[in-house]
Design an enzyme around this catalytic site. Structure first.
Site, PDB file in Angstrom:
ATOM      1  N   HIS A 102      -3.432   0.277  -2.640  1.00  0.00           N
ATOM      2  CA  HIS A 102      -4.293   0.655  -1.437  1.00  0.00           C
ATOM      3  C   HIS A 102      -5.174  -0.666  -0.803  1.00  0.00           C
ATOM      4  O   HIS A 102      -4.897  -1.364  -1.574  1.00  0.00           O
ATOM      5  CB  HIS A 102      -5.704   1.844  -2.193  1.00  0.00           C
ATOM      6  N   ARG A 152      -1.467   9.575  -2.572  1.00  0.00           N
ATOM      7  CA  ARG A 152      -0.410   9.042  -1.705  1.00  0.00           C
ATOM      8  C   ARG A 152       0.338   8.133  -2.269  1.00  0.00           C
ATOM      9  O   ARG A 152       1.538   7.577  -1.602  1.00  0.00           O
ATOM     10  CB  ARG A 152      -1.400   8.491  -0.232  1.00  0.00           C
ATOM     11  N   ASN A 194      -5.482   8.473   6.969  1.00  0.00           N
ATOM     12  CA  ASN A 194      -5.363   7.141   7.765  1.00  0.00           C
ATOM     13  C   ASN A 194      -5.256   7.585   9.310  1.00  0.00           C
ATOM     14  O   ASN A 194      -5.801   6.806   9.968  1.00  0.00           O
ATOM     15  CB  ASN A 194      -4.139   6.308   7.305  1.00  0.00           C
ATOM     16  N   GLU A 244      -8.166   3.559  -5.174  1.00  0.00           N
ATOM     17  CA  GLU A 244      -8.922   2.911  -3.896  1.00  0.00           C
ATOM     18  C   GLU A 244     -10.248   2.739  -4.499  1.00  0.00           C
ATOM     19  O   GLU A 244     -10.811   3.623  -5.118  1.00  0.00           O
ATOM     20  CB  GLU A 244      -8.703   3.459  -2.752  1.00  0.00           C
ATOM     21  N   ARG A 289       0.830  -1.173   0.070  1.00  0.00           N
ATOM     22  CA  ARG A 289       0.100   0.061  -0.007  1.00  0.00           C
ATOM     23  C   ARG A 289       0.819   1.171   0.136  1.00  0.00           C
ATOM     24  O   ARG A 289       1.966   1.229   0.363  1.00  0.00           O
ATOM     25  CB  ARG A 289      -1.022   0.211   1.263  1.00  0.00           C
ATOM     26  N   HIS A 290       0.262   2.351  -0.145  1.00  0.00           N
ATOM     27  CA  HIS A 290       0.815   3.637  -0.020  1.00  0.00           C
ATOM     28  C   HIS A 290       1.506   3.754   1.403  1.00  0.00           C
ATOM     29  O   HIS A 290       0.841   3.077   2.240  1.00  0.00           O
ATOM     30  CB  HIS A 290      -0.094   4.816  -0.345  1.00  0.00           C
TER      31      HIS A 290
END
Lengths: 456, 459
Positions: free
Chosen positions: A378, A293, A250, A313, A243-244
């Protein structure tokens, strides 16, 4: 004429998937080829792909039936063409497998069955064709032809030595026996004939994909199967999924959006750069989504990368940038419905995991074509990709663990994939929400929010 | 070498794409499917569909965003010779004829080089018979010298009926036969084919095993594919294996007028207005009168399209991918409201409507990418009615009518009008079903440049 009133909720969760169903009659895919030509590899891989895109598919491996019928495998003599007793058993096994195919189509809503056996004689193939005709199934043959001794030896090493047939043998003995086994088939092998069989639907794969012959493709699913088979390869390589880095949203426990990396996220990106250099990967391609991101994460690597909108995402529609608490407060019914069927649930004005899979199919196709690739994406997207590589069903897919700051290295081996997990030791929030016990739409907020991870 | 300071990201205001920039300058990053340019070379006797395939493939590649151009050597020959006398020009012992033909091929290759190396084209389709190994070797050498990948597309067919039909359909109308009657033309053309037959060397499984090619046999009954090298060749093969020439018609229309249409609001998921329901009833009647064999009906997953399909009383399939363009933050707004709340966005959209992406939404360019599987399946199918939406219909229409990205967002796709498309010439028949509806078409306005809009649109 009164138009039917269409409930908005019903519309969204329409059983018609994001892809129309193109299979009417069930399809029987029939493998053809000498032992160690990759038939089982192709069968398993194709089955995994078709199930992932939503076409219920199952493999029927006749060798398996034989192992169940004849508990102990002695040696290659079982496969000699003049071994009448063995012939009887082998024919019975093939028939049993075909009966199970019928049950799969009739009772389990299967759409495609892959009949994995050598099927090297015209006679055997004629039996299958007549069976399929009687039952109303379409037939598509996949023949693998290879005479390169290196490839065959490699196949035998990778998959045959681990087989139950050779579990107590030493390597040289096993190799010798297996080669004799191949000889038993070779004398009676009749490849699909381009002239006599011109009305059959088939693909011939030569030399692990350097050449293909495709004949009489009948319908959409066969066309997709051909396209898939023509894009896969066996060159060793690894796929890295991550993932980023941790993002600002987040940290706040908010879903979706297009925020920047947090400080921790930037640290992760730098750690990833170091990790990749140490891995010393040949010709690594890097892919990101169109969201800030993932791109910020890739930027830290200092290499060329490609942006794919398809890797964005999942679109949470009206729930974009909300916390789970806010979703529960504003859309309690939606929240519960999602917990009831997380795979098929579509956010209002958004997407479902099922939609995601459809959108990611070209990514999977290109991943199959490529060699070493790092995909920076994502949570939901990574779950979908992982489910494809690890053959996870729709029920498990939305709950696969894909934590931040962890790289998964997938390496194809034998019939599957090894997974190595690398946590780069940079702390991050947990974004994984397990399925709560109470998924009823009348549940109270405490029950709904039971499994929400901590955030600011 | 690791860059010590990661570059800042800035979002291109038009396309909403994040790009790295340094000192305010955007660093260009092109996402390309092809690295080296690709030269597609057709192979086959006359009347085997080479030009049909060339044009169709070119149209498809341009539509998905890969700049492609075809170079038809016959065209060069017509420009050079001005007047076509007879098949004797193509006789293998006509020295003068051979000289001219070789020159024309060279001229075409020169233009290919310019297109791919200078003008930034990605794919060139070299449409000629290329029936000898010698000619193909020349082309391969030319490609190697210029750094182009080569992919051959050979069409083989011995079905006399198909060949006769090809001749009637396309050759009789050719400038070569403008002064001949039908019998004369057919006889001459058959002799022309004979001129090539004796020297025809088909791509050979053994001699040509290192070349990348697809052999199409009997109009798609069988394919032989050898050494596909990269993504674009894989897509080309997939496309060629899905097209067919069976006569059929494609019907395109929008859903009936919706409640939001009447209010002048874009997007959303509203139901049909009274007039929209009337349209659906007329559509049902129209379909019945057309008496179409095995018609498939496709809709999006939006209420207004499904309601329209429901009225037809036949089975239909829902595709989420046929949903209208997502207008993001502008969903359900009127144009006046967009002007009021997002004047910059509104202006940017008018500057480049194809590439403009709504904030948190989509662009026409995104739409094309998401509609590609629809086009692929439309190619496989026969008679289909697609009930969709304005932007979606513009994208599909642009594919069939070979419209450029600039024209696409301004194609007229009015409510309550069915477009009937019939190959091969892609004739369009427009049928208005006689139920009034609002006009949702907005032409490109005169763009007056404001100071604040001096952003480099190329980045």
């Amino acid at each position: 004429m009164e138009l039917p009133h269409l409930e908005p909720a019903m519309l969204r969760r329409c059983s018609a998937a994001s892809v129309p169903q193109f299979c009417n009659s069930p399809t029987l895919i029939v493998m053809v080829g000498l032992p160690a030509r990759g038939k089982t590899y192709i069968s398993k891989k194709l089955t995994r792909y078709l199930n992932w895109i939503g076409v219920p598919t199952k493999v029927f491996n006749v060798g398996q039936y034989r192992r169940e019928a004849v508990k102990i495998y002695k040696n290659f003599e079982f496969f000699k063409p003049d071994n009448k007793e063995a012939m009887r058993i082998r024919k019975a096994c093939a028939a049993a497998a075909l009966r199970d195919v019928t049950a799969y189509f009739a009772k389990e809503q299967g759409q495609v069955a892959v009949f994995d056996a050598t099927n090297t004689t015209r006679e055997r193939r004629a039996v299958i064709l007549s069976f399929a005709k009687e039952m109303g199934y379409k037939v598509f043959f996949v023949e693998s032809i290879c005479d390169d001794p290196n490839i065959i030896t490699e196949n035998i090493k990778q998959v045959k030595f681990g087989s139950p047939d050779y579990v107590d043998r030493d390597i040289d003995e096993a190799m010798e026996d297996f080669n004799q086994r191949i000889e038993c088939y070779r004398l009676s092998y009749m490849p699909i004939d381009d002239d006599k069989d011109r009305n059959l639907s088939y693909i011939k794969i030569f030399d692990v994909g350097s050449r293909y012959l495709v004949n009489q493709v009948q319908d959409h699913i066969q066309s997709r199967i051909v396209y898939y088979l023509m894009n896969i390869h066996v060159t060793p390589r690894s796929i890295y999924l991550s993932r980023h880095g941790e993002s600002e949203l987040n940290l706040l426990g908010r879903i979706g959006g297009d925020s920047s990396l947090s400080t921790g996220g930037h640290n992760y990106a730098n750690a990833m750069a170091t990790f990749l250099r140490e891995q010393n990967i040949l010709d690594l391609r890097v892919w990101t989504s169109h969201m800030k991101r993932t791109i910020q994460t890739a930027e830290a690597l200092g290499v060329q990368y490609e942006q794919w909108k398809a890797l964005n995402e999942i679109d949470a529609g009206v729930c974009e940038e909300l916390t789970y608490e806010e979703i529960q407060a504003n859309f309690p019914e939606e929240f519960a419905l999602r917990d009831q069927d997380k795979y098929r649930y579509r956010y209002p004005k958004g997407e479902s995991y099922e939609d995601l899979v459809h959108r990611l199919e070209p990514v999977i196709m290109e991943l199959e074509r490529q060699e070493n690739v790092l995909v920076i994406c994502h949570q939901a997207v990574m779950r979908c990709l992982l489910a494809y590589f690890l053959d996870k069903p729709a029920e498990e897919l939305p709950y696969l663990r894909c934590p931040l700051h962890t790289i998964l290295k997938l390496t194809p081996i034998a019939y599957g994939c090894t997974v190595e997990s690398f946590y780069l030791n940079i702390e991050a929030v947990d974004t994984h929400r397990e399925k709560p016990k109470n998924v009823d739409i009348t549940r109270n907020p405490e029950d709904a929010l039971q499994t929400v991870p901590e955030h600011i | 070498m690791l860059d010590p300071s990661p570059r800042e990201l800035t979002q291109n205001p038009l396309r909403k794409i994040w790009l790295p920039c340094r000192n305010g300058h955007i660093v260009q990053r092109r996402v390309c499917m092809t690295n080296c340019p690709t030269l597609i070379v057709t192979v086959g006797l006359p009347a085997r569909g080479k030009t049909y395939i060339s044009k169709k493939l070119t149209r498809y590649l341009n539509w998905i965003g890969v700049s492609t151009k075809e170079f038809n050597v016959g065209q060069y020959r017509r420009e050079c010779m001005k007047i076509y006398k007879s098949f004797e020009f193509f006789s293998p012992d006509n020295e003068e004829g051979l000289k001219v033909r070789r020159q024309c091929a060279m001229a075409a290759l020169n233009d290919v080089r310019e297109y791919l190396s200078v003008k930034g084209g990605h794919v060139a389709v070299f449409d000629a018979t290329n029936t000898t190994r010698e000619r193909r070797a020349t082309i391969v050498k030319f490609a190697e010298q210029n750094g182009f990948k080569v992919f051959f597309v050979e069409s083989l067919c011995d079905d006399k009926d198909i060949i006769a039909q090809n001749i009637v359909q396309v050759k009789l109308g050719s400038p070569d036969y403008i002064h001949c009657n039908t019998e004369e033309a057919i006889e001459d053309f058959m002799n022309r084919i004979k001129c090539y037959e004796s020297s025809y060397q088909s791509l050979d499984e053994i001699l040509d095993r290192d070349l990348s090619y697809i052999k199409i046999m009997d109009v798609g009954r069988r394919y032989l594919v050898n050494r596909v090298l990269d993504h674009i060749q894989s897509r080309i093969v997939y496309y060629l294996m899905n097209i067919h020439i069976t006569p059929r018609s494609i019907y395109l229309c929008r859903h009936g007028e919706s409640d939001l249409n009447i209010k002048g609001r874009i997007g959303g998921d509203s139901g049909l207005s009274a007039r929209g329901k009337e349209f659906a009833r007329r559509l049902r009647k129209f379909i019945q009168e057309q008496n179409i064999k095995d018609l498939k009906v496709w809709t999006s997953q939006m209420k207004r399209a499904i309601q329209t399909a429901e009225c037809l009383g036949v089975p239909y399939e829902q595709w989420k991918t046929l949903n209208e363009i997502d207008a993001g933050v502008c969903e359900e707004m009127m144009y006046e409201e967009i002007q009021e709340h997002y004047p910059l966005e509104f202006a940017l959209r008018d500057q480049d409507k194809y590439r403009y992406r709504y904030p948190k939404g989509e662009s026409y360019e995104d739409l094309v990418q998401r509609l590609e599987p629809v086009i692929m399946e439309l190619e496989r199918q026969e008679n289909v009615l697609v009930i969709c939406h304005q932007a979606v219909m513009r994208c599909l229409l642009a594919y069939f009518l070979d419209k450029t990205a600039e024209e696409l967002p301004y194609l007229k796709c009015s409510l309550h009008t069915v477009l009937k498309l019939t190959p091969v010439a892609y004739e369009v028949e427009s049928v208005f079903l006689g139920v009034d509806a609002v006009n949702t078409h907005r032409d490109k306005p005169e763009v007056r440049k404001h100071k604040c809009l001096s952003i480099d649109m190329k980045s």
